[in-house]
Design a protein around this motif. Structure first.
Motif, PDB file in Angstrom:
ATOM      1  N   PRO A 126     -17.955 -40.348  26.504  1.00  0.00           N
ATOM      2  CA  PRO A 126     -18.466 -39.061  25.750  1.00  0.00           C
ATOM      3  C   PRO A 126     -18.421 -37.876  25.752  1.00  0.00           C
ATOM      4  O   PRO A 126     -18.293 -37.235  25.120  1.00  0.00           O
ATOM      5  N   ARG A 152     -14.584 -42.656  22.394  1.00  0.00           N
ATOM      6  CA  ARG A 152     -16.069 -41.564  23.157  1.00  0.00           C
ATOM      7  C   ARG A 152     -17.247 -42.427  23.562  1.00  0.00           C
ATOM      8  O   ARG A 152     -17.859 -42.071  24.039  1.00  0.00           O
ATOM      9  N   ALA A 153     -16.905 -43.422  23.322  1.00  0.00           N
ATOM     10  CA  ALA A 153     -18.031 -44.300  23.345  1.00  0.00           C
ATOM     11  C   ALA A 153     -18.101 -44.754  24.366  1.00  0.00           C
ATOM     12  O   ALA A 153     -19.628 -44.923  25.807  1.00  0.00           O
ATOM     13  N   LEU A 212     -20.518 -47.630  10.744  1.00  0.00           N
ATOM     14  CA  LEU A 212     -21.945 -46.494  11.576  1.00  0.00           C
ATOM     15  C   LEU A 212     -23.152 -47.614  11.345  1.00  0.00           C
ATOM     16  O   LEU A 212     -23.392 -47.906   9.888  1.00  0.00           O
ATOM     17  N   PRO A 251     -12.728 -49.181  10.834  1.00  0.00           N
ATOM     18  CA  PRO A 251     -13.932 -49.244  11.920  1.00  0.00           C
ATOM     19  C   PRO A 251     -15.133 -49.357  11.222  1.00  0.00           C
ATOM     20  O   PRO A 251     -15.240 -49.906  10.066  1.00  0.00           O
ATOM     21  N   LEU A 294     -11.624 -41.839  17.446  1.00  0.00           N
ATOM     22  CA  LEU A 294     -11.584 -41.112  18.625  1.00  0.00           C
ATOM     23  C   LEU A 294     -13.114 -41.491  18.903  1.00  0.00           C
ATOM     24  O   LEU A 294     -14.053 -41.272  20.145  1.00  0.00           O
ATOM     25  N   GLN A 295     -13.728 -41.898  17.859  1.00  0.00           N
ATOM     26  CA  GLN A 295     -15.300 -42.501  17.715  1.00  0.00           C
ATOM     27  C   GLN A 295     -15.836 -43.627  19.269  1.00  0.00           C
ATOM     28  O   GLN A 295     -16.720 -43.598  19.419  1.00  0.00           O
ATOM     29  N   ALA A 296     -14.126 -44.527  18.813  1.00  0.00           N
ATOM     30  CA  ALA A 296     -14.281 -45.728  19.384  1.00  0.00           C
ATOM     31  C   ALA A 296     -13.769 -45.097  21.052  1.00  0.00           C
ATOM     32  O   ALA A 296     -14.878 -45.854  22.244  1.00  0.00           O
ATOM     33  N   GLU A 314      -9.144 -40.711   7.828  1.00  0.00           N
ATOM     34  CA  GLU A 314     -10.299 -42.648   8.207  1.00  0.00           C
ATOM     35  C   GLU A 314      -9.462 -42.601   9.962  1.00  0.00           C
ATOM     36  O   GLU A 314     -10.323 -43.225  10.870  1.00  0.00           O
ATOM     37  N   PRO A 360     -10.369 -39.921  13.381  1.00  0.00           N
ATOM     38  CA  PRO A 360     -11.990 -40.154  13.002  1.00  0.00           C
ATOM     39  C   PRO A 360     -12.261 -42.070  13.946  1.00  0.00           C
ATOM     40  O   PRO A 360     -12.902 -41.596  14.643  1.00  0.00           O
ATOM     41  N   GLY A 361     -11.616 -42.385  13.064  1.00  0.00           N
ATOM     42  CA  GLY A 361     -12.050 -44.293  13.765  1.00  0.00           C
ATOM     43  C   GLY A 361     -11.911 -44.568  15.398  1.00  0.00           C
ATOM     44  O   GLY A 361     -12.747 -44.619  16.014  1.00  0.00           O
TER      45      GLY A 361
END
Length: 325
Positions: A140, A136-137, A321, A318, A132-134, A126, A129-130
């Protein structure tokens, strides 16, 4: 004495070859350019070097090798059989160097480069991944090579140049590393659902002194923390099972094989109850580490700034989604 002479005779060709390779490398591109054009003047113009410099480089190359690579007719040259054999290997070597140049430039590109990032197994489901998601906003196209391992193994890979950054625990204190504390996790005493303590919400760790523990193997950061917290509580844990992953330990607890000190789970695990430890203070600190003096590529520097900016909030869950449309 005879043995020593044979040893010296055996070692010297290897040493001579290494010295020759070092002296040949700067002249390989000159050789390949002339071999392709079979004309010294045209090759010199194409490589933007003086013709005299190119001619001297070829003569020196042949002298060092002890082999004639070209048959000369004025400014026109043709490869000898030895030269043609040599050219094949030289072109493969130059192509490999070219690929290496492209790869390192691509990895350092600010927009599309790569970060080699290591983290603890317990952060893989968790937290990472959270993060990396933030990240890559705003970035990207930056790529990641992800490595999950225990702390000491990741620090070894940092030192070997295989990782740029790692999230680890405990926060390392070593002269060759730079480390920054980012956050901490409270550890809980995990007991089977039918355990005598399962009806409790809080516990002093000393109350579990007679229990059988399941822990990570020696060398894992969480194992060192477990041993230290138990010692502070006045006992040495009696260990029945040692594993490599926290969720496996939860499974062992659910099976009634012992109790464990663990960070919070990603998802509730049936068959266990997790108790807040009130004393002693049972936490594990999470830190970011990198090799001291190691220059950062732009993508590594950007990700490092991102992580350091989340100090104290690194482990926050995070936001969910948005639902798929």
């Amino acid at each position: 004495m005879a043995h020593e002479q044979r040893s010296e005779g055996y070692l010297s060709p290897s040493s001579d070859t290494e010295d020759m390779v070092l002296s040949l490398v700067p002249r390989l591109a000159h050789f390949a350019g002339v071999a392709r054009t079979e004309h010294v003047t045209r090759a010199a113009a194409g490589m933007r070097v003086p013709q005299s410099t190119l001619s001297r480089a070829l003569v020196r190359l042949e002298h060092d090798l002890g082999v004639e690579l070209f048959a000369r007719r004025g400014r026109t040259v043709s490869l000898t059989p030895a030269g043609r054999t040599f050219l094949g290997s030289v072109e493969r070597a130059l192509a490999e160097i070219g690929r290496a140049v492209e790869e390192v430039r691509a990895d350092a590109d600010p927009a599309t480069g790569k970060v080699a990032f290591g983290f603890l197994h317990t952060m893989g489901a968790e937290t990472v991944p959270g993060l990396l998601q933030a990240f890559r906003a705003d970035h990207p196209r930056i790529r990641f090579a992800l490595v999950q391992n225990y702390g000491e193994a990741m620090l070894e890979r940092l030192r070997a140049g295989e990782l740029d950054l790692c999230l680890t625990s405990p926060v390392p204190d070593a002269p060759d590393l730079v480390a920054r504390r980012l956050d901490e996790q409270k550890l809980r005493l995990v007991v089977p659902a039918d355990h005598r303590l399962a009806g409790r919400r809080r516990i002093r760790l000393a109350e579990a002194a007679e229990e059988t523990f399941v822990t990570l193997e020696p060398g894992y950061g969480l194992r060192r923390i477990t041993d230290a917290v138990c010692e502070e509580a006045g006992f040495r844990p009696r260990v029945a099972f040692e594993g490599e992953e926290a969720e496996t330990l939860r499974g062992l607890v659910a099976a009634g094989l012992g109790v464990a000190l663990l960070p919070p789970p990603v998802f509730p695990r049936p068959g266990v109850v997790e108790l807040t430890v009130t004393a002693p203070r049972a936490v594990r600190e999470i830190g970011l580490a990198w090799l001291d003096g190691h220059p950062d590529t732009p993508p590594v520097a950007a990700f490092k700034r991102f992580l350091l900016a989340r100090r104290g909030n690194l482990l926050a869950r995070p936001a969910p989604l948005p639902p798929a449309q």
